[in-house]
Design a protein around this motif. Structure first.
Motif, PDB file in Angstrom:
ATOM      1  N   GLY A 156       0.789  -1.230   0.000  1.00 19.50           N
ATOM      2  CA  GLY A 156       0.000   0.000   0.000  1.00 19.50           C
ATOM      3  C   GLY A 156       0.818   1.275   0.000  1.00 19.50           C
ATOM      4  O   GLY A 156       0.259   2.384  -0.026  1.00 19.50           O
ATOM      5  N   GLU A 157       2.159   1.144   0.009  1.00 14.09           N
ATOM      6  CA  GLU A 157       2.977   2.369  -0.060  1.00 14.09           C
ATOM      7  C   GLU A 157       2.745   3.056  -1.410  1.00 14.09           C
ATOM      8  O   GLU A 157       2.568   2.386  -2.429  1.00 14.09           O
ATOM      9  CB  GLU A 157       4.463   2.027   0.115  1.00 14.09           C
ATOM     10  N   LYS A 177       1.732   5.308   3.102  1.00 16.75           N
ATOM     11  CA  LYS A 177       0.550   4.875   2.354  1.00 16.75           C
ATOM     12  C   LYS A 177      -0.347   6.047   1.972  1.00 16.75           C
ATOM     13  O   LYS A 177      -1.442   5.843   1.445  1.00 16.75           O
ATOM     14  CB  LYS A 177      -0.250   3.883   3.204  1.00 16.75           C
ATOM     15  N   ARG A 200      -6.787  10.536   3.167  1.00 11.73           N
ATOM     16  CA  ARG A 200      -5.740   9.847   2.415  1.00 11.73           C
ATOM     17  C   ARG A 200      -5.445  10.587   1.112  1.00 11.73           C
ATOM     18  O   ARG A 200      -6.353  11.122   0.476  1.00 11.73           O
ATOM     19  CB  ARG A 200      -6.218   8.433   2.091  1.00 11.73           C
TER      20      ARG A 200
END
Lengths: 345, 93
Positions: free
Chosen positions: A41-42, A252, A270
Motif C-alpha cells: 500500500g505504499e 501509504k 488519504r
C-alpha cells in the motif's frame, strides 16, 4: 513566532512531514515508525507526484521527508527533483548510510537540507542504538556532504545513552560544519519497547533544559518546548504545531496531525484521493486538535513557555489528549526542592 | 521606496496570502515572517510585474483611505521586507 496569526488558522501547512517508505536498512531500537520492510500500500511514483502537485498548489513551503530510510526508494531523488521544480524546499531525514559521493552531488542544490541521524559521539554509543557499523557510515556521509557544502544537521535523539555525550556531539557536528539538532524520544513504534530503558529521567531532563540554555545554536525542532527556558523563548515555536503549521503523510498516503500520532484515532484522510485542502480545513480530527486545551496546565507559571507540551507524548504515555506532557519542566523542578528554595530566597 | 519600482522575492523566499496578510518563508532563515497587512498587498505583487505607484492607485480606488496613509503604509512594509532580506526592488524608469 506569530502565535496569534497561527491561531487565526493558516490556509495550508507551512511544512508537511512525509514519510515516504517504511523500508529501512537499519533496525534502530527506538524507531518511531517501526520501520524495516516495505509494506503493502505504499504510494508509487505517480501517486507521490500527485501528492507533490496537490501540496505545491496549496503553497505548502516545505516537505520534511522521513521514513523508513527515504533513499531506499529507487525513485526518491527523482521525486525530490520534482518537488524542487515546484519550488518546494525539502528537508531530508536520513540514516546517511546510502549517501555516496554521487548522491551528494545530486543533492547539491539550493532547496535541500539534510538531517543525518547519529545517536552518539562514538561508534560504541551510536551503534548500540542504530546497529553495528552505522557510525562509520554516517561519518562517511558527513564527509561527502561537507565537500559539497550542503546544509546539514546531525540529528540526535535524546536518550540515556546520548545524554552524557551531548557536548561531544556539539564538537562532532562542528567538525563537519553541521548543526546539531536534538530531538525527543517518543514511545511510539519500537520506541515503545525501548522507552523504559532509554528515556531520560526527570533529573536528566532538567539538566538537558539547562544545557540547551547554554547552547543556543543547538536546535530542537520538535516538541522540546515542554522544557523551554526564558533564554530560548524567542528561538522558535513554543507550542505544538500539529494541524496548525504542520501535519504528516504516511508512506501509504494517510494523513495524521503529526508523525508521532499515526494512529487510527487521528486518521484524517488519504492522498491521493481525498482533497487535501478540504482535509486541512474541515477534518474533524484536525479541528479538534486545533481546539485542544491542556486545562490543568493553564495556571502553571510555565504555560506561556510550553502551552502544555507535546500532546503525542501525553497520548502515548496516558492514552489521552488534553493532559500535561509527562516531561514537563515544572514537574522536574518539583523533584529538586533545594533549587527552588534557593531561587526564592 | 521608489514609486516606479517593482519588487521581487529574493532567492529561496516564498510568500502566500493568509487571513492576517502575508506569510513569508525564507530558506536562509529565520524561516517564517508574518506580515499583518490584511488585504493591502497581494502575494502576486512580489512577482515583479506591478509598480508601487500602480499598487497605491489600485488600493486608493478600492478603499476609502487617504492616499498619503496608503503610501506611508506600503512604504513601511516594503522597507521592513527589504531590511529582512526577503525582497528586492528594481527601478523600471
Amino acid at each position: 513566532m506569530g502565535n496569534q496569526y497561527v491561531d487565526m488558522g493558516l490556509s495550508a501547512p507551512v511544512n508537511v512531514t512525509w514519510e515516504v517508505t517504511f523500508k529501512c536498512n537499519l533496525s534502530c531500537i527506538h524507531c518511531l515508525s517501526d520501520s524495516g520492510k516495505k509494506r503493502i500500500g505504499e504510494l508509487d511514483t505517480d501517486q507521490c507526484r500527485k501528492v507533490i502537485d496537490e501540496l505545491a498548489a496549496m503553497k505548502v513551503f516545505q516537505f520534511n521527508i522521513g521514513g523508513g530510510e527515504p533513499f531506499m526508494r529507487r525513485d526518491f531523488l527523482d521525486l525530490m527533483d520534482y518537488a524542487h521544480e515546484k519550488g518546494m524546499v525539502t528537508c531530508i531525514s536520513t540514516n546517511g548510510t546510502l549517501i555516496t559521493e554521487e548522491v551528494a552531488k545530486r543533492l547539491d542544490k539550493n532547496l535541500v537540507y539534510i538531517q543525518v541521524s547519529l545517536d552518539g559521539a562514538t561508534p560504541q554509543s551510536n551503534d548500540a542504538i542504530r546497529g553495528k557499523g552505522s557510525f562509520s557510515n554516517v561519518v562517511r556521509a558527513l564527509e561527502h556532504l561537507k565537500k559539497r557544502n550542503i546544509e546539514v544537521s546531525i540529528n540526535t535523539v535524546l536518550t540515556r545513552l546520548s545524554f552524557p555525550e551531548l557536548d561531544k556531539m556539539v564538537e562532532l557536528a562542528s567538525e563537519y560544519g553541521a548543526k546539531l539538532r536534538v530531538s525527543r524520544f517518543r514511545p511510539s513504534g519500537r520506541g515503545m519497547d525501548s522507552w523504559s530503558d532509554l528515556n531520560v529521567n526527570k533529573n536528566q531532563m532538567l539538566e538537558f533544559s539547562q544545557w540547551l540554555s547554554r547552547h543556543l545554536k543547538v536546535s530542537t525542532g520538535d516538541s522540546f518546548f515542554s522544557v523551554t527556558t526564558e533564554e530560548r523563548k524567542s528561538l522558535g515555536l513554543n507550542m505544538c504545531g500539529a494541524c496548525k503549521l504542520t501535519c504528516c503523510i504516511s508512506p501509504k498516503g494517510e494523513i495524521y496531525p503529526c508523525a508521532f500520532l499515526q494512529h487510527d484515532d487521528f486518521y484524517a484522510g488519504r492522498l491521493p484521493g481525498n482533497d487535501f485542502k478540504t482535509i486541512w480545513e474541515t477534518s474533524p480530527v484536525f479541528e479538534s486538535f486545533r481546539r485542544l486545551e491542556i486545562k490543568s496546565c493553564e495556571s502553571c507559571h510555565r504555560f506561556d513557555l510550553c502551552h502544555g507540551g507535546c500532546p503525542a507524548i501525553a497520548y502515548h504515555t496516558q492514552r489521552k489528549l488534553g493532559v500535561p506532557d509527562p516531561g514537563c519542566l515544572a514537574n522536574c523542578v518539583k523533584i529538586k526542592p533545594p533549587t527552588v528554595a534557593a531561587k526564592g530566597a | 521606496m521608489q514609486f516606479h519600482s517593482v519588487y521581487s522575492l529574493k532567492n529561496g523566499v516564498q510568500v502566500r496570502k493568509e487571513r492576517f496578510g502575508l506569510l513569508f518563508y525564507n530558506y536562509a532563515g529565520p524561516r517564517l515572517y508574518f506580515v499583518p497587512t490584511q488585504d493591502l498587498i497581494s502575494n502576486e505583487f512580489f512577482e515583479g510585474n506591478q509598480q508601487v505607484k500602480e499598487l497605491v492607485d489600485q488600493i486608493e480606488a478600492n478603499h476609502p483611505w487617504p492616499r498619503q496613509w496608503i503610501e506611508d503604509r506600503i512604504g513601511q512594509v516594503l522597507q521592513i521586507l527589504e531590511q529582512k532580506g526577503l525582497i528586492y526592488g528594481q527601478s523600471v524608469c
